[in-house]
Design an enzyme around this catalytic site. Structure first.
Site, PDB file in Angstrom:
ATOM      1  N   ARG A 103       0.690  -1.083  -0.002  1.00 11.26           N
ATOM      2  CA  ARG A 103       0.087   0.082   0.121  1.00 11.26           C
ATOM      3  C   ARG A 103       0.935   1.226   0.118  1.00 11.26           C
ATOM      4  NH1 ARG A 103      -5.042   0.419   4.088  1.00 11.26           N
ATOM      5  NH2 ARG A 103      -3.339   1.046   5.617  1.00 11.26           N
ATOM      6  N   THR A 107      -1.662   7.213  -0.363  1.00  7.63           N
ATOM      7  CA  THR A 107      -2.952   6.914  -0.897  1.00  7.63           C
ATOM      8  C   THR A 107      -3.706   5.817  -0.418  1.00  7.63           C
ATOM      9  OG1 THR A 107      -1.849   5.651  -2.767  1.00  7.63           O
ATOM     10  CG2 THR A 107      -2.281   8.020  -3.157  1.00  7.63           C
ATOM     11  N   ASP A 199       0.375  -2.002  12.225  1.00 12.48           N
ATOM     12  CA  ASP A 199       0.886  -2.462  11.004  1.00 12.48           C
ATOM     13  C   ASP A 199       1.386  -4.013  10.960  1.00 12.48           C
ATOM     14  OD1 ASP A 199       2.846  -3.181   8.842  1.00 12.48           O
ATOM     15  OD2 ASP A 199       2.743  -1.010   8.348  1.00 12.48           O
ATOM     16  N   ASP A 202       4.946  -4.865   9.792  1.00 17.15           N
ATOM     17  CA  ASP A 202       6.203  -4.423  10.607  1.00 17.15           C
ATOM     18  C   ASP A 202       6.259  -5.189  12.178  1.00 17.15           C
ATOM     19  OD1 ASP A 202       6.799  -2.451   8.680  1.00 17.15           O
ATOM     20  OD2 ASP A 202       6.078  -0.767   9.899  1.00 17.15           O
TER      21      ASP A 202
HETATM   22  C1  PRP Z   1      -1.018  -4.818   4.495  1.00 17.68           C
HETATM   23  C2  PRP Z   1      -1.802  -6.168   4.715  1.00 17.68           C
HETATM   24  C3  PRP Z   1      -2.691  -6.241   3.623  1.00 17.68           C
HETATM   25  C4  PRP Z   1      -3.006  -4.821   3.164  1.00 17.68           C
HETATM   26  C5  PRP Z   1      -4.426  -4.478   3.628  1.00 17.68           C
HETATM   27  O1  PRP Z   1      -0.018  -4.874   3.758  1.00 17.68           O
HETATM   28  O2  PRP Z   1      -0.905  -7.195   4.851  1.00 17.68           O
HETATM   29  O3  PRP Z   1      -2.074  -6.691   2.396  1.00 17.68           O
HETATM   30  O4  PRP Z   1      -2.283  -3.730   3.874  1.00 17.68           O
HETATM   31  O5  PRP Z   1      -4.902  -3.197   3.192  1.00 17.68           O
HETATM   32  P1  PRP Z   1      -6.021  -2.695   2.160  1.00 17.68           P
HETATM   33  O6  PRP Z   1      -7.005  -3.864   2.570  1.00 17.68           O
HETATM   34  O7  PRP Z   1      -6.495  -1.362   2.435  1.00 17.68           O
HETATM   35  O8  PRP Z   1      -5.521  -3.106   0.727  1.00 17.68           O
HETATM   36  P2  PRP Z   1       1.053  -3.783   3.402  1.00 17.68           P
HETATM   37  O9  PRP Z   1       0.486  -3.168   2.200  1.00 17.68           O
HETATM   38  O10 PRP Z   1       0.969  -2.930   4.444  1.00 17.68           O
HETATM   39  O11 PRP Z   1       2.539  -4.521   2.946  1.00 17.68           O
HETATM   40  P3  PRP Z   1       3.056  -5.461   3.672  1.00 17.68           P
HETATM   41  O12 PRP Z   1       2.420  -6.924   3.800  1.00 17.68           O
HETATM   42  O13 PRP Z   1       4.351  -5.643   2.920  1.00 17.68           O
HETATM   43  O14 PRP Z   1       3.484  -5.014   5.043  1.00 17.68           O
HETATM   44  N1  URA Z   2      -2.370  -2.846   6.880  1.00 20.20           N
HETATM   45  C1  URA Z   2      -2.058  -3.205   8.359  1.00 20.20           C
HETATM   46  O1  URA Z   2      -0.983  -3.831   8.524  1.00 20.20           O
HETATM   47  N2  URA Z   2      -2.565  -2.632   9.191  1.00 20.20           N
HETATM   48  C2  URA Z   2      -3.981  -1.984   8.907  1.00 20.20           C
HETATM   49  O2  URA Z   2      -4.504  -1.460   9.826  1.00 20.20           O
HETATM   50  C3  URA Z   2      -4.274  -1.622   7.542  1.00 20.20           C
HETATM   51  C4  URA Z   2      -3.440  -2.228   6.594  1.00 20.20           C
END
Ligand code: PRP
Ligand code: URA
Length: 207
Positions: A103, A107, A199, A202
């Site tokens: 993400r 945005t 997150d 993280d």
């Molecule tokens: C997080 C999570 C989902 C997404 C959800 O990933 O693991 O894939 O956000 O958000 P959405 O429903 O608004 O799309 P992130 O983009 O933070 O990446 P990561 O898994 O690499 O931490």
């Molecule tokens: N991704 C995360 O890891 N946490 C949230 O709350 C939303 C998106």
């Protein structure tokens, strides 16, 4: 219409509370992610088709069963990897495909940076693994990509969702059922789930 299955297991409730706690260490976060993921995966797999077989015990023949589905696990990188370990405990023979989505911090739109999904998913039973369902952008894009390979069934497994993401999933992929541990209150101005658990990636990877 998508069936939204909220899995209200007591052990999920316990482990989810550990995940939510901001003071939980990386080690405990990983341990309780595994517990929640395992229970969710047991629940979703309760619906797969099995066939009857005969097995020979040391004493006699017995009626037995064998899983009939050809299962493909698709974790959404990065955070979905956390659920893959648990799924592989039960399904060490399952194929695995990957999609990498991140993400944008401003945005909140998901950008695809990697895809390695088996070419032909015909007759396959696909399980998409992603712990967080916030706006729904990541899961909807993943399902769209998977559908291009014509699978028989797609189910999604998530840990925490927001109503906004659930509505989007129901609207855009009404044929996909969701298994989830909790649906929280709302998204904040940064599109993070509230109360959520922060997150996920993280916290799980200790970054
Ligand atoms: C997080 C999570 C989902 C997404 C959800 O990933 O693991 O894939 O956000 O958000 P959405 O429903 O608004 O799309 P992130 O983009 O933070 O990446 P990561 O898994 O690499 O931490
Ligand atoms: N991704 C995360 O890891 N946490 C949230 O709350 C939303 C998106």
């Amino acid at each position: 219409m998508s069936k939204i299955n909220i899995i209200n297991h007591s052990l999920i409730k316990h482990s989810l509370s550990v995940l939510r706690n901001k003071n939980t260490s990386t080690e405990m976060f990983r341990r309780h992610t595994a517990t929640v993921s395992q229970i969710l995966i047991i629940e979703v797999l309760n619906n797969i088709s099995i066939k009857e077989i005969v097995v020979e015990t040391p004493l006699d023949s017995a009626q037995g069963h064998k899983v009939q589905e050809s299962i493909v696990l698709i974790p959404v990188l990065r955070a979905g990897i956390s659920m893959l370990f648990s799924a592989q405990n039960f399904l060490p023979w399952a194929s695995v495909g990957f999609i990498g989505l991140e993400r944008d911090e401003k945005t909140a739109k998901a950008r695809e940076y990697y895809q390695n999904i088996p070419q032909n998913l015909r007759e396959k039973y696909v399980l998409i693994l992603d712990p967080m369902l916030a706006t729904g952008g990541s899961i909807v894009d993943t399902i769209t990509a998977v559908k291009q390979k014509n699978p028989k069934v797609i189910n999604a497994v998530c840990i925490v969702g927001a109503p906004e993401g659930i509505e989007r999933l129901k609207k855009e992929h009404a044929d996909v059922d969701l298994y989830i541990a909790a649906i929280d209150s709302h998204l904040d101005e940064n599109k993070f789930i509230v109360p959520g658990l922060g997150d996920f990636g993280d916290r799980y990877f200790g970054t």
